[in-house]
Enzyme design. Sequence first.
Site, short mmCIF file in Angstrom:
data_model
loop_
_atom_site.label_atom_id
_atom_site.label_comp_id
_atom_site.label_asym_id
_atom_site.label_seq_id
_atom_site.Cartn_x
_atom_site.Cartn_y
_atom_site.Cartn_z
N PRO A 18 48.32 39.15 76.22
CA PRO A 18 48.02 38.18 75.15
C PRO A 18 46.66 38.49 74.55
CG PRO A 18 47.69 37.17 77.31
CD PRO A 18 48.29 38.53 77.55
N CYS A 32 40.83 34.13 80.22
CA CYS A 32 40.01 34.43 79.04
C CYS A 32 38.58 33.92 79.24
CB CYS A 32 40.62 33.77 77.81
SG CYS A 32 39.68 34.13 76.33
N ASN A 38 46.32 44.39 85.26
CA ASN A 38 45.76 44.45 83.90
C ASN A 38 44.29 44.88 83.96
OD1 ASN A 38 44.30 42.08 81.78
ND2 ASN A 38 45.48 43.77 80.96
N ARG A 53 43.99 46.18 74.82
CA ARG A 53 43.30 46.88 73.74
C ARG A 53 43.87 48.25 73.42
NH1 ARG A 53 37.71 46.08 76.61
NH2 ARG A 53 39.19 46.23 78.35
N LYS A 104 47.98 33.88 84.24
CA LYS A 104 47.10 35.04 84.04
C LYS A 104 45.69 34.67 84.47
CE LYS A 104 45.72 38.45 80.58
NZ LYS A 104 44.39 38.03 80.11
C1 LIG Z 1 41.01 40.57 70.99
C2 LIG Z 1 41.35 40.04 72.34
C3 LIG Z 1 41.88 38.77 72.48
C4 LIG Z 1 42.25 38.28 73.74
N1 LIG Z 1 42.82 37.04 73.84
C5 LIG Z 1 43.28 36.62 75.05
C6 LIG Z 1 44.02 35.40 75.15
O1 LIG Z 1 44.27 34.70 74.17
N2 LIG Z 1 44.46 35.04 76.38
C7 LIG Z 1 44.22 35.79 77.51
O2 LIG Z 1 44.65 35.41 78.60
N3 LIG Z 1 43.53 36.95 77.43
C8 LIG Z 1 43.09 37.39 76.23
N4 LIG Z 1 42.46 38.60 76.15
C9 LIG Z 1 42.33 39.43 77.34
C10 LIG Z 1 43.48 40.44 77.46
O3 LIG Z 1 44.73 39.77 77.62
C11 LIG Z 1 43.30 41.40 78.63
O4 LIG Z 1 43.28 40.66 79.83
C12 LIG Z 1 42.01 42.20 78.52
O5 LIG Z 1 41.80 42.71 77.22
C13 LIG Z 1 42.01 43.38 79.52
O6 LIG Z 1 43.08 44.25 79.27
P1 LIG Z 1 42.88 45.64 78.46
O7 LIG Z 1 41.80 46.39 79.17
O8 LIG Z 1 44.23 46.31 78.57
O9 LIG Z 1 42.49 45.28 77.07
C14 LIG Z 1 42.06 39.08 74.90
C15 LIG Z 1 41.52 40.36 74.75
C16 LIG Z 1 41.17 40.86 73.50
C17 LIG Z 1 40.63 42.25 73.38
#
Ligand SMILES: Cc1cc2nc3c(=O)[nH]c(=O)nc-3n(C[C@H](O)[C@H](O)[C@H](O)COP(=O)(O)O)c2cc1C
Length: 373
Positions: free
Chosen positions: A37, A121, A221, A246, A160
């Site tokens: 998400p 988050c 994740n 990302r 999460k």
């Molecule tokens: C732009 C952005 C928005 C995000 N919004 C949420 C969100 O609404 N809810 C959530 O649980 N995590 C959110 N995250 C965290 C991601 O779900 C994820 O846990 C985090 O980016 C690590 O994973 P990655 O290294 O694959 O990006 C957000 C991350 C990014 C970069």
Amino acid sequence: MAPFPSHFPRSFHFIHTRTIPLRIGPHQLKNNLIVAPMAGVTDRPFRQLCKTMGAGMAVSEMVASNSLLWGSEKTKRRANHDGEVDPISVQIAGADPQMLADAARYNVDQGAQIIDINMGCPAKKICNVMAGSALLKDEPLVARILKAVVGAVEVPVTLKIRTGWDRDHRNALMVARIAESSGIQALAIHGRTRACGYSGEAEYDTIAAVKAEIRIPVIANGDITTPERVKQVLEYTKADAVMIGRAAQGRPWMFREITHYLETDRHLPPPAVGEIHRVLVAHLHDLYGFYGELTGVRVARKHISWYTKGLAGSAAFRHGMNQLQTCAEQIKAVDDYFAELSDLGERLIYVEEPGAMNKPGCIEVEEPAELAA
Ligand SMILES: Cc1cc2nc3c(=O)[nH]c(=O)nc-3n(C[C@H](O)[C@H](O)[C@H](O)COP(=O)(O)O)c2cc1C
């Protein structure tokens, strides 16, 4: 903490990773690759695109649990799943058990087939009201929230989290036990603490420790950016699935690349310029239809920027893109840019680091004003 201990092999070329597609309650996914998400990113057009390009599931942007916001344009749009491929997983955020239970029911009425609860988050506007990852500090409240939401809906509820509040308080295992005993049907863990924000590297030991202890599916994740990393993380943590955030921005086709790699130990060739041109233009039309021209053009800018990051001549192209105000101008600029790219070769060639990620993440992401309403 390093993501893997030093004795851990970095290459798995000789090991075939047999992955079992993930099942969440009644929903059998086609694989174990999930789109994380991301507020301002995983809207319906992007989720749908990732699913058609190989993701087994894509979790929606979070929907506030405050019912006063449900009539807003933003929340109505986030609750719109018209034509979306199953299963539809919607994330809710908040700190009050009853409000979260109501939000879960509301979203199921709007078509959600899985409810995901956000305790991951670190965004200040979320944590200041003791929601998102701030909840990890209060385990009794976590238990009350999970019980209320699981009891409120018939559909599976997933959770999460991060590994803990800070490095001295990595309580993911405790929270995982609470989740399992509350009836949560899958647990996604971002391998950082709340205090880490997005700094340093994600670590996978805590995820492995949780997986070894609990029986519900665990989804790993954090910093999973390449097919090799997917394989390493699955092998190391024994997690049931990976969740990618990302690295999928501007690269929705990475899910088919990962699937191919896990099945064959070989990489697909880079995608053809013509194919990605078509994918991007279709994505843009979907965004314009979903948001309307004014907001659609603004939302599209960041996607165009992600698609083209690292490609030849893209810096000047991206700069020019920010001046364009209409759908027609954006599409023409994209057409012209891809025509130039196709003169350089049949397949995409990255001249800069392709895995460069959007570092600001959830903390600093600013949405266009229209979306924040
Ligand atoms: C732009 C952005 C928005 C995000 N919004 C949420 C969100 O609404 N809810 C959530 O649980 N995590 C959110 N995250 C965290 C991601 O779900 C994820 O846990 C985090 O980016 C690590 O994973 P990655 O290294 O694959 O990006 C957000 C991350 C990014 C970069």
